[in-house]
Scaffold this motif. Sequence first.
Motif, PDB file in Angstrom:
ATOM      1  N   ILE A   9       0.956  -1.153   0.034  1.00  0.00           N
ATOM      2  CA  ILE A   9      -0.050   0.178   0.049  1.00  0.00           C
ATOM      3  C   ILE A   9       0.703   1.306   0.063  1.00  0.00           C
ATOM      4  O   ILE A   9       0.412   2.336  -0.343  1.00  0.00           O
ATOM      5  CB  ILE A   9      -0.969  -0.050   1.288  1.00  0.00           C
ATOM      6  N   GLY A  10       2.152   1.173   0.368  1.00  0.00           N
ATOM      7  CA  GLY A  10       3.039   2.253   0.384  1.00  0.00           C
ATOM      8  C   GLY A  10       4.260   1.597   0.654  1.00  0.00           C
ATOM      9  O   GLY A  10       4.988   0.564   0.514  1.00  0.00           O
ATOM     10  N   THR A  11       5.320   2.997   0.690  1.00  0.00           N
ATOM     11  CA  THR A  11       6.886   2.460   0.748  1.00  0.00           C
ATOM     12  C   THR A  11       7.497   3.152   2.065  1.00  0.00           C
ATOM     13  O   THR A  11       6.946   4.622   2.164  1.00  0.00           O
ATOM     14  CB  THR A  11       7.480   2.842  -0.373  1.00  0.00           C
ATOM     15  N   VAL A  12       8.414   2.712   2.822  1.00  0.00           N
ATOM     16  CA  VAL A  12       9.066   3.405   3.934  1.00  0.00           C
ATOM     17  C   VAL A  12      10.390   4.082   3.295  1.00  0.00           C
ATOM     18  O   VAL A  12      11.051   3.600   2.413  1.00  0.00           O
ATOM     19  CB  VAL A  12       9.594   2.342   4.903  1.00  0.00           C
ATOM     20  N   ARG A  13      10.433   5.347   3.942  1.00  0.00           N
ATOM     21  CA  ARG A  13      11.648   6.108   3.522  1.00  0.00           C
ATOM     22  C   ARG A  13      12.135   6.624   5.006  1.00  0.00           C
ATOM     23  O   ARG A  13      11.455   7.217   5.717  1.00  0.00           O
ATOM     24  CB  ARG A  13      11.293   7.400   2.623  1.00  0.00           C
ATOM     25  N   ASP A  35       0.259   4.651  -1.574  1.00  0.00           N
ATOM     26  CA  ASP A  35       0.179   4.917  -2.997  1.00  0.00           C
ATOM     27  C   ASP A  35      -1.085   5.719  -3.571  1.00  0.00           C
ATOM     28  O   ASP A  35      -1.940   5.751  -2.675  1.00  0.00           O
ATOM     29  CB  ASP A  35      -0.009   3.382  -3.516  1.00  0.00           C
ATOM     30  N   GLU A  36      -1.141   6.337  -4.323  1.00  0.00           N
ATOM     31  CA  GLU A  36      -1.904   7.384  -4.903  1.00  0.00           C
ATOM     32  C   GLU A  36      -3.581   6.781  -5.199  1.00  0.00           C
ATOM     33  O   GLU A  36      -4.361   7.565  -5.140  1.00  0.00           O
ATOM     34  CB  GLU A  36      -1.579   8.024  -6.233  1.00  0.00           C
ATOM     35  N   ARG A  37      -3.163   5.315  -5.549  1.00  0.00           N
ATOM     36  CA  ARG A  37      -4.668   4.659  -5.685  1.00  0.00           C
ATOM     37  C   ARG A  37      -5.678   4.689  -4.654  1.00  0.00           C
ATOM     38  O   ARG A  37      -6.684   4.631  -4.748  1.00  0.00           O
ATOM     39  CB  ARG A  37      -4.422   3.335  -6.265  1.00  0.00           C
ATOM     40  N   PHE A  38      -5.067   5.142  -3.326  1.00  0.00           N
ATOM     41  CA  PHE A  38      -5.846   5.055  -2.373  1.00  0.00           C
ATOM     42  C   PHE A  38      -6.536   6.591  -1.808  1.00  0.00           C
ATOM     43  O   PHE A  38      -7.367   6.824  -1.052  1.00  0.00           O
ATOM     44  CB  PHE A  38      -5.309   4.712  -0.968  1.00  0.00           C
ATOM     45  N   CYS A  42      -7.058   8.938   2.507  1.00  0.00           N
ATOM     46  CA  CYS A  42      -6.885   7.611   2.732  1.00  0.00           C
ATOM     47  C   CYS A  42      -6.399   7.367   4.510  1.00  0.00           C
ATOM     48  O   CYS A  42      -6.572   6.502   5.082  1.00  0.00           O
ATOM     49  CB  CYS A  42      -5.845   6.664   2.087  1.00  0.00           C
ATOM     50  N   LEU A  43      -5.874   8.514   4.917  1.00  0.00           N
ATOM     51  CA  LEU A  43      -5.178   8.461   6.288  1.00  0.00           C
ATOM     52  C   LEU A  43      -6.077   9.311   7.393  1.00  0.00           C
ATOM     53  O   LEU A  43      -5.707   9.466   8.485  1.00  0.00           O
ATOM     54  CB  LEU A  43      -3.856   8.984   6.628  1.00  0.00           C
ATOM     55  N   GLN A  44      -7.138  10.044   6.713  1.00  0.00           N
ATOM     56  CA  GLN A  44      -7.852  10.893   7.673  1.00  0.00           C
ATOM     57  C   GLN A  44      -8.328  10.069   8.696  1.00  0.00           C
ATOM     58  O   GLN A  44      -9.014   9.057   8.696  1.00  0.00           O
ATOM     59  CB  GLN A  44      -9.103  11.163   6.623  1.00  0.00           C
ATOM     60  N   GLY A  45      -8.348  10.805   9.938  1.00  0.00           N
ATOM     61  CA  GLY A  45      -8.660  10.178  11.149  1.00  0.00           C
ATOM     62  C   GLY A  45      -7.432   9.572  11.993  1.00  0.00           C
ATOM     63  O   GLY A  45      -7.747   9.424  13.176  1.00  0.00           O
ATOM     64  N   LEU A  46      -6.525   9.015  11.452  1.00  0.00           N
ATOM     65  CA  LEU A  46      -5.287   8.373  12.068  1.00  0.00           C
ATOM     66  C   LEU A  46      -4.744   9.439  12.990  1.00  0.00           C
ATOM     67  O   LEU A  46      -4.045   9.024  13.920  1.00  0.00           O
ATOM     68  CB  LEU A  46      -4.243   7.887  10.675  1.00  0.00           C
ATOM     69  N   GLU A  47      -4.838  10.847  12.468  1.00  0.00           N
ATOM     70  CA  GLU A  47      -4.013  11.861  13.514  1.00  0.00           C
ATOM     71  C   GLU A  47      -4.636  11.775  14.989  1.00  0.00           C
ATOM     72  O   GLU A  47      -4.046  12.381  15.765  1.00  0.00           O
ATOM     73  CB  GLU A  47      -4.120  13.145  12.698  1.00  0.00           C
ATOM     74  N   GLY A  48      -5.672  11.315  15.119  1.00  0.00           N
ATOM     75  CA  GLY A  48      -6.348  11.210  16.346  1.00  0.00           C
ATOM     76  C   GLY A  48      -5.857   9.952  17.133  1.00  0.00           C
ATOM     77  O   GLY A  48      -6.036  10.057  18.330  1.00  0.00           O
ATOM     78  N   PHE A  49      -4.907   9.319  16.802  1.00  0.00           N
ATOM     79  CA  PHE A  49      -4.237   8.080  17.334  1.00  0.00           C
ATOM     80  C   PHE A  49      -2.633   8.521  17.749  1.00  0.00           C
ATOM     81  O   PHE A  49      -2.314   9.275  17.140  1.00  0.00           O
ATOM     82  CB  PHE A  49      -4.418   6.846  16.589  1.00  0.00           C
ATOM     83  N   ARG A 107       0.096  13.876   7.022  1.00  0.00           N
ATOM     84  CA  ARG A 107      -0.373  14.947   5.901  1.00  0.00           C
ATOM     85  C   ARG A 107      -0.502  14.234   4.447  1.00  0.00           C
ATOM     86  O   ARG A 107       0.371  13.755   3.859  1.00  0.00           O
ATOM     87  CB  ARG A 107       0.934  15.511   5.707  1.00  0.00           C
ATOM     88  N   GLY A 108      -1.753  14.349   4.097  1.00  0.00           N
ATOM     89  CA  GLY A 108      -2.090  13.851   2.824  1.00  0.00           C
ATOM     90  C   GLY A 108      -2.244  12.258   2.911  1.00  0.00           C
ATOM     91  O   GLY A 108      -2.621  11.621   3.719  1.00  0.00           O
ATOM     92  N   ARG A 109      -1.193  11.796   1.955  1.00  0.00           N
ATOM     93  CA  ARG A 109      -0.760  10.348   1.864  1.00  0.00           C
ATOM     94  C   ARG A 109       0.367   9.902   2.607  1.00  0.00           C
ATOM     95  O   ARG A 109       1.046   8.952   2.590  1.00  0.00           O
ATOM     96  CB  ARG A 109      -0.655   9.861   0.493  1.00  0.00           C
ATOM     97  N   ALA A 110       1.067  10.855   3.316  1.00  0.00           N
ATOM     98  CA  ALA A 110       2.343  10.914   3.867  1.00  0.00           C
ATOM     99  C   ALA A 110       2.028  10.835   5.432  1.00  0.00           C
ATOM    100  O   ALA A 110       1.633  11.417   6.126  1.00  0.00           O
ATOM    101  CB  ALA A 110       3.176  11.812   3.631  1.00  0.00           C
ATOM    102  N   LEU A 111       2.499   9.532   6.081  1.00  0.00           N
ATOM    103  CA  LEU A 111       2.599   9.228   7.461  1.00  0.00           C
ATOM    104  C   LEU A 111       3.882   9.138   7.950  1.00  0.00           C
ATOM    105  O   LEU A 111       4.714   8.338   7.527  1.00  0.00           O
ATOM    106  CB  LEU A 111       1.871   7.809   7.859  1.00  0.00           C
ATOM    107  N   THR A 112       4.124  10.002   9.073  1.00  0.00           N
ATOM    108  CA  THR A 112       5.561   9.954   9.595  1.00  0.00           C
ATOM    109  C   THR A 112       5.542   9.537  10.754  1.00  0.00           C
ATOM    110  O   THR A 112       4.578   9.800  11.644  1.00  0.00           O
ATOM    111  CB  THR A 112       6.294  11.513   9.696  1.00  0.00           C
TER     112      THR A 112
END
Length: 155
Positions: A9-13, A35-38, A42-49, A107-112
């Motif tokens: 679904i994505g890649t680590v950097r 990945d942009e296909r999501f 796609c990460l909306q709501g995850l910031e609450g965790f 942030r958008g499709r980027a999860l740090t």
Amino acid sequence: MLSFEISPIGTVRNDRTDIQHTDNWGAVRSTITIDERFGDLCLQGLEGFSHVEVLFIFDQFPERGDYREPRPYRGRSDLPPVGVFAGRGPRRPNRIGVTCCAIESVRGRALTVVGLDAVSGTPVIDLKPTMAEFLPVRVKQPEWVSPLMSEYFQP
């Protein structure tokens, strides 16, 4: 036996590229780009965790040919031999890793995240928010584990 295909679904950097450097993951900051296909939400709501469980593939490690014989953990002869499913190492049948990481930003499709023990370029196969109700309350482990893993998540 049933088999199936999993698509990342994505890649680590991050700045970790040496698969042999196996300790000191505690301060490693990684960005997982989904990945942009999501889509951008796609990460909306995850910031609450505070934490997320990251499932990934140890793609830079070959599978072992035979898993029947227990081996010393991390190849250390001073440790007892354990079966393949009594360890968390990368040389396993499906090479799936899972780590609970602190969320730094979404942030958008980027999860740090901080504390992900995966090298740069590692494919991510799923993300799950960490929920207290899914965490065990009493964890038991052999006495040799804590001294062995004491440096694993140290900065």
